[in-house]
Motif scaffolding. Structure first.
Motif, PDB file in Angstrom:
ATOM      1  N   GLY A   1       1.458  -1.603  -3.272  1.00  0.00           N
ATOM      2  CA  GLY A   1       2.465  -2.571  -2.490  1.00  0.00           C
ATOM      3  C   GLY A   1       1.788  -2.921  -1.074  1.00  0.00           C
ATOM      4  O   GLY A   1       2.030  -4.017  -0.668  1.00  0.00           O
ATOM      5  N   ARG A   2       1.071  -2.109  -0.549  1.00  0.00           N
ATOM      6  CA  ARG A   2       0.165  -2.308   0.547  1.00  0.00           C
ATOM      7  C   ARG A   2      -0.911  -3.450   0.395  1.00  0.00           C
ATOM      8  O   ARG A   2      -0.854  -4.228   1.103  1.00  0.00           O
ATOM      9  CB  ARG A   2      -0.284  -0.933   1.172  1.00  0.00           C
TER      10      ARG A   2
ATOM     11  N   ARG B   1      -2.466  -8.864   1.335  1.00  0.00           N
ATOM     12  CA  ARG B   1      -3.116 -10.533   0.731  1.00  0.00           C
ATOM     13  C   ARG B   1      -2.095 -11.526   0.802  1.00  0.00           C
ATOM     14  O   ARG B   1      -2.478 -12.527   0.964  1.00  0.00           O
ATOM     15  CB  ARG B   1      -3.330 -10.027  -0.962  1.00  0.00           C
ATOM     16  N   LEU B   2      -0.788 -11.163   0.870  1.00  0.00           N
ATOM     17  CA  LEU B   2       0.254 -11.943   0.983  1.00  0.00           C
ATOM     18  C   LEU B   2       0.000 -12.669   2.367  1.00  0.00           C
ATOM     19  O   LEU B   2       0.135 -13.801   2.895  1.00  0.00           O
ATOM     20  CB  LEU B   2       1.566 -11.888   0.798  1.00  0.00           C
ATOM     21  N   LEU B   3      -0.095 -11.604   3.412  1.00  0.00           N
ATOM     22  CA  LEU B   3       0.037 -11.960   4.852  1.00  0.00           C
ATOM     23  C   LEU B   3      -1.402 -12.807   5.247  1.00  0.00           C
ATOM     24  O   LEU B   3      -1.438 -13.595   6.151  1.00  0.00           O
ATOM     25  CB  LEU B   3      -0.101 -10.750   5.815  1.00  0.00           C
ATOM     26  N   ALA B   4      -2.340 -12.371   4.426  1.00  0.00           N
ATOM     27  CA  ALA B   4      -3.878 -13.076   4.729  1.00  0.00           C
ATOM     28  C   ALA B   4      -3.545 -14.291   4.216  1.00  0.00           C
ATOM     29  O   ALA B   4      -4.324 -15.249   4.831  1.00  0.00           O
ATOM     30  CB  ALA B   4      -4.852 -12.247   3.995  1.00  0.00           C
ATOM     31  N   SER B   5      -2.823 -14.848   3.263  1.00  0.00           N
ATOM     32  CA  SER B   5      -2.847 -16.121   2.654  1.00  0.00           C
ATOM     33  C   SER B   5      -2.109 -17.161   3.481  1.00  0.00           C
ATOM     34  O   SER B   5      -2.314 -18.386   3.596  1.00  0.00           O
ATOM     35  CB  SER B   5      -2.341 -16.026   1.355  1.00  0.00           C
TER      36      SER B   5
END
Length: 218
Positions: free
Chosen positions: A206-207, A212-216
């Motif tokens: 989950g982390r 990765r979502l935030l980075a994208s």
């Protein structure tokens, strides 16, 4: 032929609310979530044992008697008493808590069955690499596989009786893990220990997926 759902009273908004979906609907109804976890590792590391220990259903095993030719092709040092081997997969299921269940897919450990890994790992949230501390080198292939495909994983060190007492740092260094990859001790025979490994796996995945979502989008 008419669709089997043509006369159903269930609207498209509610028809998808199955155990394989997530979270809460727009009107607040609970929707259960099922996640796929892969259990990998070297031959004889305890993958089948772990799946069987934690599964709340009768596990599906695809074990066959280990032939002499199989022993010749695989180094069985440290697991000389093992008489069977997984030839396709192991499958089990566990409910972690209300609304969250895990489907566990154990991979075959012998290298001649590795062609099955891509199919078994498709759609997996994360993986567990089960390590035999007597044969840490057997984990290299699994570690490389998940790192290359960016599938989050942790290493669970199965504490066989009389095995070396490697620290988590020792194991991380021996396997050349990326920084932050969790290493946790476990007893694959013990349900509570196996469940703790699964919870740690889901939390770590989950982390990783959130980062990765935030980075994208950042």
């Amino acid at each position: 032929m008419p669709s089997e759902h043509a006369d159903s009273d269930e609207s498209p908004c509610t028809a998808h609310r199955t155990p394989g979906n997530i979270g809460r609907s727009m009107i607040g109804e609970d929707i259960a979530l099922t996640l796929k976890i892969v259990v990998a590792g070297g031959f004889g590391a305890g993958k089948t044992t772990l799946v069987g220990a934690v599964s709340e259903i009768r596990p599906l095993y695809t074990e066959e008697t280990l032939s002499e030719s199989g022993r010749d092709r695989d180094d069985t040092g440290g697991v000389e008493r093992k008489t069977t081997t997984t030839v396709a997969m192991d499958f089990g299921r566990i409910t972690v808590h209300s609304g969250l269940s895990l489907h566990l897919f154990g991979t075959p450990g012998q290298d001649r069955f590795w062609f099955l890994w891509d199919e078994l790992c498709e759609g997996a949230l994360a993986a567990i690499v089960l390590a035999d501390p007597r044969r840490l080198e057997d984990c290299f292939a699994a570690v490389d596989y998940f790192e290359l495909r960016r599938i989050p994983f942790l290493v669970a060190v199965n504490r066989f009786p009389g095995t070396p007492g490697h620290t988590e740092h020792d194991v991380a260094q021996a396997l050349d893990l990326d920084p932050g990859t969790p290493v946790v001790p476990c007893d694959a025979r013990d349900r509570a220990s196996g469940k703790e490994v699964l919870i740690r796996t889901v939390e770590y995945a989950g982390r990783m997926h959130t980062a990765r979502l935030l980075a994208s989008v950042g």
